[in-house]
Design a protein around this motif. Sequence first.
Motif, PDB file in Angstrom:
ATOM      1  N   SER A 122       8.433 -13.104  -3.791  1.00  0.00           N
ATOM      2  CA  SER A 122       8.257 -12.636  -5.170  1.00  0.00           C
ATOM      3  C   SER A 122       9.594 -12.429  -5.860  1.00  0.00           C
ATOM      4  N   THR A 167      10.899 -14.709  -8.903  1.00  0.00           N
ATOM      5  CA  THR A 167      11.218 -14.077 -10.193  1.00  0.00           C
ATOM      6  C   THR A 167      12.595 -14.504 -10.661  1.00  0.00           C
ATOM      7  N   VAL A 173       9.928  -5.607  -6.002  1.00  0.00           N
ATOM      8  CA  VAL A 173       8.956  -6.452  -5.299  1.00  0.00           C
ATOM      9  C   VAL A 173       9.179  -6.326  -3.791  1.00  0.00           C
ATOM     10  N   TYR A 222      -1.459  -6.666  -7.341  1.00  0.00           N
ATOM     11  CA  TYR A 222      -1.162  -5.965  -8.586  1.00  0.00           C
ATOM     12  C   TYR A 222       0.126  -6.539  -9.178  1.00  0.00           C
ATOM     13  N   ILE A 223       0.078  -6.860 -10.457  1.00  0.00           N
ATOM     14  CA  ILE A 223       1.275  -7.281 -11.194  1.00  0.00           C
ATOM     15  C   ILE A 223       1.296  -6.473 -12.481  1.00  0.00           C
ATOM     16  N   ALA A 278       5.233  -6.238  -8.553  1.00  0.00           N
ATOM     17  CA  ALA A 278       4.166  -7.089  -8.015  1.00  0.00           C
ATOM     18  C   ALA A 278       4.077  -6.785  -6.528  1.00  0.00           C
ATOM     19  N   TYR A 293      -0.554  -8.326  -1.636  1.00  0.00           N
ATOM     20  CA  TYR A 293      -1.173  -9.645  -1.509  1.00  0.00           C
ATOM     21  C   TYR A 293      -2.238  -9.694  -0.408  1.00  0.00           C
ATOM     22  N   ALA A 347       3.365 -14.778  -8.345  1.00  0.00           N
ATOM     23  CA  ALA A 347       3.615 -13.467  -8.961  1.00  0.00           C
ATOM     24  C   ALA A 347       5.021 -13.408  -9.547  1.00  0.00           C
ATOM     25  N   LEU A 378       5.897 -12.603 -13.405  1.00  0.00           N
ATOM     26  CA  LEU A 378       6.838 -11.546 -13.787  1.00  0.00           C
ATOM     27  C   LEU A 378       7.932 -12.105 -14.695  1.00  0.00           C
ATOM     28  N   ASN A 393      -2.305 -12.540 -17.941  1.00  0.00           N
ATOM     29  CA  ASN A 393      -2.241 -12.251 -16.514  1.00  0.00           C
ATOM     30  C   ASN A 393      -3.527 -11.577 -16.038  1.00  0.00           C
ATOM     31  N   LYS A 406      -3.125  -8.308 -13.964  1.00  0.00           N
ATOM     32  CA  LYS A 406      -2.346  -7.225 -14.549  1.00  0.00           C
ATOM     33  C   LYS A 406      -2.954  -5.862 -14.221  1.00  0.00           C
TER      34      LYS A 406
END
Length: 427
Positions: A36, A40, A235, A351-352, A362, A365, A376, A380, A392, A395
């Motif tokens: 993640s 990002t 993350v 969750y993001i 984020a 999983y 994710a 982000l 999203n 979200k």
Amino acid sequence: MDHFSMWEATAGERKKRPTLVDEKHCDVVIIGGGFSGLSTSYHLQKMGHKTIVLEKNTVGYGASGRNGGELLTGYHGTMEAFAQKKGFETAKLMWELSLDSIDLVESISKENGIACDLVRQGDIRPAYKVSHLDRFKRDQEYLAEKLNFHEISIIDQSEMKTELNTDFYHGARINERGAHFHPLKFALGLADAVEDLGGVIYENSEAMSIQKGASNKVIVTASRGRVIADEVVIVTNAYAGNLSKTLKKSVIPVDSIMIATESLTQELIQDLIPKNRAVSDSKNLLYYFRRTADNRMAFGGSGRAFSKRAQKLLFDRLREGMITVFPQLKDVRVEYRWGGKVGFTQDFLPYIGQLEDGTHFAFGYCGKGAAMAVMAGKVLAETISHPERVNNPLKKEKLRPIPFHSQHAKGVGLMKFYMAFQDKYGK
């Protein structure tokens, strides 16, 4: 439970990355050097933002470098159930996001020449009980009728030998979109791609605190330096420390373990999993396994132990499980044993989102993050760069602490006991 993993042993030479020293400045500071965090950074750099990644250990140290390397679609639960709970349009977006996540891993690998042994032959979910086939069929029908997805097929026990040479299962669900890869090779390749785009990665640089500075800047302090940025992303998933109590209390770390055999003959490994698919079965305490590029059987399950003796027992039991599925491996040597933590949320969904103080996050999983964690990171990055364009479906507007979070180890133990009971006696 940090044994030397097969992925680490076969990933090739690691690039040594520096530790953060003194003061650095960037647009976005990212805490966590797994899928993640690296994703990002990768996507933000492509959008023209300057990023710095802070990793407490080394790139891919957590689940990103220790997982089963299976790229799977979907979530814990059926899309029909998500449609009933969240609405059809949201469920549709969730499904499309999971499909796109595997495409994203593949496209990043191809675009950047990441040699991560990616095999896109689909995945298979064997039915531990006959009743599980009925659930598979209902899910297949819903996906075909409502989401126009026709790449899932169901086979019964008489057809199983075409997919798995075992009598342990009663049939299976096959999804042609699944894949598998070498997760640590991908993580290391993605880190190189980040640096090629101008991103900076500091290893052995644990973020100790986050503060707000002048002009609403974010100051992230590590042991030997600090980073000043406009935005901060956390993350760390199941490896959340005390950096954010809100995040820590919103994720449950669950231990997972794996073993890998010695390299097998091409004839034997081909006989066991003829079509080279990723495999994860339908038990509550599931087995997941696949062939590797060097013809090993990599076999995973669930486990938690507090002593070396208990750890040995866990790995021995996992080996027994592998031999139960594949008696052909009873005389094969196990060369690697390792474990790590998987992040679970209260409702078993990723969750993001963004905390009230502006921190982006984020996590969670739930054992299906090899592809989704990469996606994710892209979500982000898009949220930070172009929030008005992002739709999203994962979200999370407001995080709430999981009740009795401090007792999560006991809770996970009780849950696993119940799941094992269900596997043995449930329908």
